[in-house]
Design a protein around this motif. Structure first.
Motif, PDB file in Angstrom:
ATOM      1  N   GLU A   1      41.475  38.300  42.201  1.00 57.45           N
ATOM      2  CA  GLU A   1      40.094  37.890  41.907  1.00 57.45           C
ATOM      3  C   GLU A   1      39.116  39.036  42.142  1.00 57.45           C
ATOM      4  O   GLU A   1      38.196  39.253  41.336  1.00 57.45           O
TER       5      GLU A   1
ATOM      6  N   SER B   1      43.535  31.092  39.953  1.00 58.91           N
ATOM      7  CA  SER B   1      44.609  30.303  40.565  1.00 58.91           C
ATOM      8  C   SER B   1      45.955  30.864  40.126  1.00 58.91           C
ATOM      9  O   SER B   1      46.141  31.207  38.951  1.00 58.91           O
TER      10      SER B   1
ATOM     11  N   LYS C   1      36.899  40.496  38.795  1.00 58.67           N
ATOM     12  CA  LYS C   1      35.455  40.251  38.658  1.00 58.67           C
ATOM     13  C   LYS C   1      34.686  41.457  38.108  1.00 58.67           C
ATOM     14  O   LYS C   1      33.962  41.317  37.114  1.00 58.67           O
TER      15      LYS C   1
ATOM     16  N   ASN D   1      39.212  30.631  35.541  1.00 56.11           N
ATOM     17  CA  ASN D   1      38.008  29.956  35.053  1.00 56.11           C
ATOM     18  C   ASN D   1      36.894  30.996  34.923  1.00 56.11           C
ATOM     19  O   ASN D   1      36.609  31.712  35.885  1.00 56.11           O
TER      20      ASN D   1
ATOM     21  N   LYS E   1      46.185  36.185  45.502  1.00 55.69           N
ATOM     22  CA  LYS E   1      45.165  35.540  44.660  1.00 55.69           C
ATOM     23  C   LYS E   1      43.799  36.185  44.882  1.00 55.69           C
ATOM     24  O   LYS E   1      43.070  36.486  43.934  1.00 55.69           O
ATOM     25  N   GLU E   2      43.440  36.401  46.153  1.00 53.33           N
ATOM     26  CA  GLU E   2      42.145  37.005  46.468  1.00 53.33           C
ATOM     27  C   GLU E   2      42.056  38.431  45.928  1.00 53.33           C
ATOM     28  O   GLU E   2      40.998  38.857  45.436  1.00 53.33           O
TER      29      GLU E   2
ATOM     30  N   LYS F   1      38.707  27.825  30.705  1.00 53.06           N
ATOM     31  CA  LYS F   1      39.933  28.155  31.432  1.00 53.06           C
ATOM     32  C   LYS F   1      40.897  28.878  30.515  1.00 53.06           C
ATOM     33  O   LYS F   1      41.154  28.439  29.393  1.00 53.06           O
TER      34      LYS F   1
ATOM     35  N   ASP G   1      34.790  32.568  37.712  1.00 50.79           N
ATOM     36  CA  ASP G   1      34.473  31.472  38.630  1.00 50.79           C
ATOM     37  C   ASP G   1      35.594  31.223  39.632  1.00 50.79           C
ATOM     38  O   ASP G   1      35.334  30.933  40.799  1.00 50.79           O
ATOM     39  N   ASP G   2      36.842  31.323  39.183  1.00 47.39           N
ATOM     40  CA  ASP G   2      37.960  31.056  40.093  1.00 47.39           C
ATOM     41  C   ASP G   2      39.252  31.565  39.473  1.00 47.39           C
ATOM     42  O   ASP G   2      39.400  31.586  38.248  1.00 47.39           O
TER      43      ASP G   2
END
Length: 269
Positions: A155, A173, A159, A97, A151-152, A75, A170-171
């Motif tokens: 991400e 936040s 990626k 993450n 957030k989306e 993290k 992985d995630d």
């Protein structure tokens, strides 16, 4: 030192074991890759294509060296100041993450370095840049209301940026989004104004409904009075007076000397 001939093999075996132990300590002709790790093989410092998986592995001392790399999820927290479409300044704290792709640890180590270097050189700058690119597309109020959408988007942008280095996301936040005191106060005032407007609309609707009900009651009373007036004819009043009469004539008569309301004459044929 005098050693009996029968004890010589035992002595030699013991000496050999001791020498082997010393060599093993000094040169370490094996390595153990722990759970959640992969081993990067280097021959005189040159990274090889082969990667060591978890377990015990023999190695050739001096010629071969092993760099252990973690492939577990890590993290990284990043705090950055960003701007918005309406020129507001926000303090955004994001948490990502991520982990190194297991079959690419050798290239990650060769191109970037160990875990610390990966975080400082790739992860943190990438998160900061993606955040700074995403927020100017929205107003501060939109960011407040569309937090999950932001957030989306972060991400999706992060990626592919990290994947080319052999790093997997992985995630993501958004831990905190801090607004300026002026913007926070304006939002509070707006919410108060909206609540007062809703209350005024409710009061107006309530008054309208009450006035409508009052009109309907007045109409109903007028209609009832009209129908009653139409139904009160001479014969009905005569009938009601007879039904209420107890059969006794009053002792005091009016000036005309006739009984009020009661007509005892038979109806005309």
């Amino acid at each position: 030192m005098n050693i009996r001939q029968s004890q010589l093999p035992l002595y030699l075996y013991g000496s050999g074991a001791l020498v082997f132990l010393i060599i093993a300590i000094l040169f370490k002709p094996f390595t153990v890759i722990n759970a959640g790790e992969r081993g990067v093989i280097m021959h005189f410092g040159e990274v090889q294509d082969q990667i060591l998986s978890e377990g015990f592995h023999p190695v050739l001392p001096v010629y071969t060296s092993i760099k252990k790399m973690s492939v577990r999820v890590k993290k990284s927290d990043v705090a950055v100041k960003v701007g918005t479409k309406d020129l507001q300044t926000l303090d955004v704290q994001a948490s990502v993450n991520w982990h190194i792709e297991a079959n690419k640890v050798n290239r990650v180590y060769q191109q970037v370095g160990d875990d610390r270097q990966v975080r400082e050189t790739i992860i943190i700058p990438a998160i900061s840049e993606v955040l700074k690119a995403a927020t100017p597309q929205r107003n501060a109020e939109e960011i407040l209301k569309q937090r999950s959408s932001l957030k989306e988007e972060i991400e999706r942008s992060l990626k592919p940026r990290l994947a080319k280095y052999g790093l997997l996301v992985d995630d993501v936040s958004l831990i905190n989004i801090g607004f300026s005191p002026e913007f926070t106060k304006s939002i509070e005032q707006k919410q108060i104004a909206e609540q007062e407007a809703k209350k005024a609309d409710y009061e107006a609707l309530k008054a309208s409904k009450e006035a409508e009900a009052e009109v309907n009651r007045a109409k109903g009373t007028a209609e009832a009075q009209r129908l009653l007036k139409q139904s009160l004819n001479k014969e009905l009043l005569q009938k009601q007076a007879i039904e209420k009469w107890d059969g006794k004539f009053p002792t005091v008569m009016g000036g005309t000397g006739t009984l009020p309301l009661i007509n005892i004459a038979p109806p005309k044929n």
